[in-house]
Design a protein around this motif. Structure first.
Motif, PDB file in Angstrom:
ATOM      1  N   ILE A 139       0.842  -1.204   0.000  1.00 33.82           N
ATOM      2  CA  ILE A 139       0.000   0.000   0.000  1.00 33.82           C
ATOM      3  C   ILE A 139       0.875   1.251   0.000  1.00 33.82           C
ATOM      4  CG2 ILE A 139      -1.612   1.358   1.396  1.00 33.82           C
ATOM      5  CD1 ILE A 139      -2.888  -1.310   2.253  1.00 33.82           C
ATOM      6  N   HIS A 140       1.936   1.227   0.797  1.00 36.12           N
ATOM      7  CA  HIS A 140       2.840   2.377   0.855  1.00 36.12           C
ATOM      8  C   HIS A 140       3.555   2.579  -0.477  1.00 36.12           C
ATOM      9  CE1 HIS A 140       5.706   5.270   2.435  1.00 36.12           C
ATOM     10  NE2 HIS A 140       6.705   4.526   1.948  1.00 36.12           N
ATOM     11  N   PHE A 141       3.905   1.490  -1.134  1.00 33.34           N
ATOM     12  CA  PHE A 141       4.625   1.577  -2.411  1.00 33.34           C
ATOM     13  C   PHE A 141       3.800   2.311  -3.466  1.00 33.34           C
ATOM     14  CE2 PHE A 141       5.453  -0.341  -6.636  1.00 33.34           C
ATOM     15  CZ  PHE A 141       6.758   0.084  -6.808  1.00 33.34           C
ATOM     16  N   PHE A 142       2.493   2.026  -3.494  1.00 42.19           N
ATOM     17  CA  PHE A 142       1.643   2.651  -4.496  1.00 42.19           C
ATOM     18  C   PHE A 142       1.144   4.036  -4.053  1.00 42.19           C
ATOM     19  CE2 PHE A 142       1.436  -1.783  -5.789  1.00 42.19           C
ATOM     20  CZ  PHE A 142       1.600  -1.657  -7.165  1.00 42.19           C
ATOM     21  N   LYS A 143       1.411   4.388  -2.781  1.00 45.71           N
ATOM     22  CA  LYS A 143       1.115   5.722  -2.243  1.00 45.71           C
ATOM     23  C   LYS A 143      -0.281   6.228  -2.645  1.00 45.71           C
ATOM     24  CE  LYS A 143       5.909   7.241  -1.933  1.00 45.71           C
ATOM     25  NZ  LYS A 143       6.514   5.942  -2.234  1.00 45.71           N
ATOM     26  N   PRO A 144      -1.314   5.506  -2.267  1.00 51.47           N
ATOM     27  CA  PRO A 144      -2.668   5.948  -2.629  1.00 51.47           C
ATOM     28  C   PRO A 144      -3.136   7.105  -1.760  1.00 51.47           C
ATOM     29  CG  PRO A 144      -2.803   4.068  -1.196  1.00 51.47           C
ATOM     30  CD  PRO A 144      -1.329   4.283  -1.459  1.00 51.47           C
ATOM     31  N   LYS A 145      -4.070   7.875  -2.288  1.00 52.83           N
ATOM     32  CA  LYS A 145      -4.706   8.924  -1.490  1.00 52.83           C
ATOM     33  C   LYS A 145      -5.911   8.289  -0.809  1.00 52.83           C
ATOM     34  CE  LYS A 145      -5.004  13.139  -2.946  1.00 52.83           C
ATOM     35  NZ  LYS A 145      -5.387  14.362  -3.719  1.00 52.83           N
ATOM     36  N   ILE A 146      -5.817   8.136   0.502  1.00 56.14           N
ATOM     37  CA  ILE A 146      -6.875   7.473   1.265  1.00 56.14           C
ATOM     38  C   ILE A 146      -7.871   8.514   1.748  1.00 56.14           C
ATOM     39  CG2 ILE A 146      -7.377   5.990   3.233  1.00 56.14           C
ATOM     40  CD1 ILE A 146      -4.493   5.009   3.102  1.00 56.14           C
ATOM     41  N   ARG A 147      -9.117   8.343   1.363  1.00 53.16           N
ATOM     42  CA  ARG A 147     -10.147   9.304   1.743  1.00 53.16           C
ATOM     43  C   ARG A 147     -10.617   9.070   3.176  1.00 53.16           C
ATOM     44  NH1 ARG A 147     -13.904   9.723  -3.740  1.00 53.16           N
ATOM     45  NH2 ARG A 147     -12.214  10.435  -5.140  1.00 53.16           N
ATOM     46  N   LEU A 148     -11.322  10.072   3.694  1.00 51.39           N
ATOM     47  CA  LEU A 148     -11.762  10.041   5.094  1.00 51.39           C
ATOM     48  C   LEU A 148     -12.607   8.810   5.423  1.00 51.39           C
ATOM     49  CD1 LEU A 148     -11.784  11.418   7.819  1.00 51.39           C
ATOM     50  CD2 LEU A 148     -13.765  12.755   7.075  1.00 51.39           C
ATOM     51  N   PRO A 149     -13.604   8.416   4.589  1.00 51.23           N
ATOM     52  CA  PRO A 149     -14.393   7.214   4.920  1.00 51.23           C
ATOM     53  C   PRO A 149     -13.532   5.960   5.067  1.00 51.23           C
ATOM     54  CG  PRO A 149     -15.489   8.493   3.224  1.00 51.23           C
ATOM     55  CD  PRO A 149     -14.130   9.087   3.384  1.00 51.23           C
ATOM     56  N   ALA A 150     -12.529   5.837   4.190  1.00 51.11           N
ATOM     57  CA  ALA A 150     -11.638   4.680   4.271  1.00 51.11           C
ATOM     58  C   ALA A 150     -10.798   4.728   5.544  1.00 51.11           C
ATOM     59  CB  ALA A 150     -10.734   4.625   3.051  1.00 51.11           C
ATOM     60  N   LYS A 151     -10.320   5.931   5.905  1.00 54.50           N
ATOM     61  CA  LYS A 151      -9.551   6.091   7.139  1.00 54.50           C
ATOM     62  C   LYS A 151     -10.401   5.723   8.358  1.00 54.50           C
ATOM     63  CE  LYS A 151      -6.449   9.725   5.439  1.00 54.50           C
ATOM     64  NZ  LYS A 151      -6.021  11.144   5.601  1.00 54.50           N
ATOM     65  N   ALA A 152     -11.652   6.150   8.325  1.00 54.67           N
ATOM     66  CA  ALA A 152     -12.559   5.839   9.434  1.00 54.67           C
ATOM     67  C   ALA A 152     -12.773   4.341   9.547  1.00 54.67           C
ATOM     68  CB  ALA A 152     -13.892   6.559   9.237  1.00 54.67           C
ATOM     69  N   SER A 195      -9.169  -5.183   8.342  1.00 52.36           N
ATOM     70  CA  SER A 195      -9.283  -3.776   7.972  1.00 52.36           C
ATOM     71  C   SER A 195      -8.309  -3.424   6.856  1.00 52.36           C
ATOM     72  CB  SER A 195      -9.024  -2.896   9.193  1.00 52.36           C
ATOM     73  OG  SER A 195      -9.152  -1.533   8.871  1.00 52.36           O
ATOM     74  N   ALA A 196      -7.053  -3.857   7.003  1.00 47.43           N
ATOM     75  CA  ALA A 196      -6.032  -3.566   5.991  1.00 47.43           C
ATOM     76  C   ALA A 196      -6.338  -4.264   4.669  1.00 47.43           C
ATOM     77  CB  ALA A 196      -4.659  -3.992   6.505  1.00 47.43           C
ATOM     78  N   ALA A 197      -6.865  -5.496   4.748  1.00 52.27           N
ATOM     79  CA  ALA A 197      -7.188  -6.240   3.531  1.00 52.27           C
ATOM     80  C   ALA A 197      -8.317  -5.574   2.762  1.00 52.27           C
ATOM     81  CB  ALA A 197      -7.557  -7.683   3.879  1.00 52.27           C
ATOM     82  N   ILE A 198      -9.337  -5.109   3.479  1.00 49.41           N
ATOM     83  CA  ILE A 198     -10.445  -4.409   2.823  1.00 49.41           C
ATOM     84  C   ILE A 198      -9.935  -3.119   2.179  1.00 49.41           C
ATOM     85  CG2 ILE A 198     -12.630  -3.209   3.196  1.00 49.41           C
ATOM     86  CD1 ILE A 198     -13.239  -5.260   5.392  1.00 49.41           C
ATOM     87  N   LEU A 199      -9.071  -2.406   2.892  1.00 46.75           N
ATOM     88  CA  LEU A 199      -8.480  -1.194   2.331  1.00 46.75           C
ATOM     89  C   LEU A 199      -7.689  -1.527   1.068  1.00 46.75           C
ATOM     90  CD1 LEU A 199      -7.768   1.820   2.525  1.00 46.75           C
ATOM     91  CD2 LEU A 199      -5.804   1.177   3.954  1.00 46.75           C
ATOM     92  N   GLY A 200      -6.951  -2.629   1.115  1.00 52.03           N
ATOM     93  CA  GLY A 200      -6.200  -3.052  -0.061  1.00 52.03           C
ATOM     94  C   GLY A 200      -7.100  -3.348  -1.242  1.00 52.03           C
TER      95      GLY A 200
END
Length: 267
Positions: A139-152, A195-200
């Motif tokens: 996830i860090h390698f691809f440096k995505p912009k994580i939106r607020l809902p995803a952060k929550a 949580s991390a897998a869903i984000l991925g």
């Protein structure tokens, strides 16, 4: 397709769009095999039949090993990439830990020793940081912009899952003993990975490795859902060796192996 420079982490060329498709026949065979296997277990006259436990141990070990071997193969193939090499080595090692822990648990039980808490738990728990490292590294390698809902979501899933488990478990036992904290460790580890897998899955859905990443995160989600389900069943002593939740672990391992095969074809 892309290739790696020897001295750099990033690929020289990254395909803008991959056309690799999912072979749904693979999913059909996995699901059909799991259903047949579950009915096979139900065919035993007693759930206490020692052959059931032996069969479960063998199946768990083999499916986890299949995923581990596939992961080691990918790690070896792309070892010159610090991102893919180390990330897949961690994932493969985590899968190997699951297989080894299963064998340790079975051995201790057959020797009449207490299988849990035991060293088997420490080996099982190693799966979580290793898999989290794999996900975080990519996830860090691809440096995505994580939106607020995803952060929550990242924060809420572990908090809610852990909170509910702690409330139920403490309500049953009325004591914060070793068993309580061990169960808490499992639920925290599995919920964080979930949580991390869903984000991925959200991030890589339209990424450069789209299809393989969706498959990989699906496999991880299945295994961690199995871990969470087991933890809640264990609170009320409702888990049995023939419980269908075992299929989530087997299916998860096999989907991960298939995902790694897909990674081999597109990397």
């Amino acid at each position: 397709m892309f290739s790696f420079r020897k001295s750099q982490d990033k690929p020289e060329i990254v395909s803008e769009k991959l056309t690799e498709k999912i072979n749904y026949k693979i999913f059909f065979f996995i699901i059909a095999g799991l259903i047949v296997y579950q009915f096979y277990l139900y065919s035993f006259k007693s759930p206490d039949d020692p052959n059931i436990e032996l069969t479960e141990t063998i199946v768990t070990t083999i499916t986890a090993l299949v995923a581990a071997i596939a992961g080691f193969f990918i790690a070896k193939r792309y070892w010159k990439s610090n991102v893919f090499g180390t990330a897949y080595l961690a994932l493969a090692t985590g899968m190997l830990c699951n297989a080894v822990a299963e064998r340790i648990y079975y051995f201790l039980e057959q020797q009449g020793q207490t299988p849990s808490p035991s060293i088997a738990d420490w080996v099982w728990l190693a799966f979580y940081p290793l898999t989290l490292y794999h996900l975080a590294r990519n996830i860090h390698f691809f440096k995505p912009k994580i939106r607020l809902p995803a952060k929550a979501m990242i924060v809420l899933i572990p908090i809610v899952t852990t909170g509910v488990y702690a409330f139920l478990e403490y309500g049953q036992e009325q004591s914060a003993d070793t068993t309580f904290f061990l169960g808490l460790a499992y639920i925290i580890g599995s919920s964080v990975i979930l949580s991390a897998a869903i984000l991925g899955a959200i991030i890589f859905r339209q990424g450069t490795l789209g299809t393989p990443w969706l498959l990989l995160t699906l496999g991880i989600v299945l295994t961690t859902l199995g871990d969470n389900w087991y933890s809640y069943l264990d609170v009320y002593n409702q888990y049995t060796i023939t419980h269908p939740l075992n299929l989530l672990w087997y299916g998860g391992y096999l989907v991960i192996a298939y995902a790694l095969y897909k990674h081999k074809k597109v990397l």
